[in-house]
Write an enzyme that holds these catalytic residues in place. Structure first.
Site, mmCIF file in Angstrom:
data_model
loop_
_atom_site.group_PDB
_atom_site.id
_atom_site.type_symbol
_atom_site.label_atom_id
_atom_site.label_comp_id
_atom_site.label_asym_id
_atom_site.label_seq_id
_atom_site.Cartn_x
_atom_site.Cartn_y
_atom_site.Cartn_z
ATOM 1 N N ASP A 7 1.504 0.528 5.354
ATOM 2 C CA ASP A 7 0.791 -0.302 4.392
ATOM 3 C C ASP A 7 0.683 0.523 3.107
ATOM 4 O O ASP A 7 0.931 1.729 3.115
ATOM 5 C CB ASP A 7 -0.599 -0.641 4.948
ATOM 6 C CG ASP A 7 -1.513 -1.239 3.918
ATOM 7 O OD1 ASP A 7 -1.150 -2.286 3.340
ATOM 8 O OD2 ASP A 7 -2.587 -0.658 3.662
ATOM 9 N N ASP A 9 -1.869 -0.246 -0.176
ATOM 10 C CA ASP A 9 -3.215 -0.113 -0.725
ATOM 11 C C ASP A 9 -4.198 0.311 0.364
ATOM 12 O O ASP A 9 -4.356 -0.365 1.381
ATOM 13 C CB ASP A 9 -3.677 -1.436 -1.337
ATOM 14 C CG ASP A 9 -2.830 -1.854 -2.524
ATOM 15 O OD1 ASP A 9 -2.676 -1.037 -3.444
ATOM 16 O OD2 ASP A 9 -2.319 -2.996 -2.531
#
Length: 220
Positions: A7, A9
């Site tokens: 991922d 953020d």
């Protein structure tokens, strides 16, 4: 080959300042009360239209998404790499995996393609990821579509892949796709919400060992 999917953020970069500022701009433009910071961060990881609908169910979602994107793009253009700084240890971990002949790197993010491309350019990460899955082309997390596409593009079996993220959406997406999930505690969801993770780590120094352990168990 093995595939490590990150991922972005809250996992690789700390973008919460710009996320909150852009969300503030969207709510002010629509003259709606701004949700608490914790509530805003709780939706990070969802595709923007889904996140906005959750935060402002009675708002003009389309308008708010456009305002958010414009504010975020302005901050990114103004601040460059400082807009979303890499977490300590992130670059070293990426370089470690990039240097392994048996590992490929990928990204599965709620960001748009434009946003991810800009971030990768700002941090000099071109060529690092063999697969980049973004919100433009998939249902929102935790739907497994992003991971399924990443596996197909990389040519890697689910048993040889792992998803690394900071939100319950990342963990649930991994489980839905049938791959291992490693939660990280330095991001935007509390560790208590990462219950679907196969393991949880507190810093990048512990990450590679945790991933190797999971892969070892998968092949016992």
């Amino acid at each position: 080959m093995r595939l490590v999917i990150f991922d972005v953020d809250g996992t690789l970069v700390d973008s919460q300042g710009d996320i909150v500022a852009s969300m503030t701009a969207a709510f002010e433009d629509s003259q709606l009360p701004l949700p608490p910071r914790a509530k805003i961060l709780s939706i990070v990881g969802l595709s923007l239209d889904v996140a906005m609908a959750e935060l402002a169910p009675k708002g003009d979602t389309g308008r708010m998404v456009r305002t958010y994107k414009a504010a975020y793009a302005h901050l990114r253009a103004t601040k460059g790499a400082a807009s979303s700084p890499l977490y300590p240890g992130a670059r070293e971990t990426l370089d470690h995996y990039a240097g392994r002949s048996d590992v490929l790197l990928g990204v599965a993010t709620g960001k748009s393609k434009r946003g991810l491309d800009s971030l990768i350019e700002a941090h000099g990460l071109e060529g690092m990821f063999v697969t980049r899955q973004v919100a433009d082309f998939h249902p929102s997390k935790p739907h497994p579509s992003m991971i399924e596409a990443a596996l197909e593009e990389a040519g890697v079996a689910p048993s040889n892949a792992v998803m690394i993220g900071d939100t319950r959406f990342d963990m649930e997406m991994a489980v839905n796709a049938g791959i291992a999930a490693v939660g990280v505690t330095w991001g935007y969801h509390p560790a208590a919400e990462l219950g679907a993770a196969h393991c949880v780590v507190d810093d990048f120094a512990a990450l590679t060992g945790a991933v190797d352990t999971l892969w070892g168990r998968a092949h016992e």
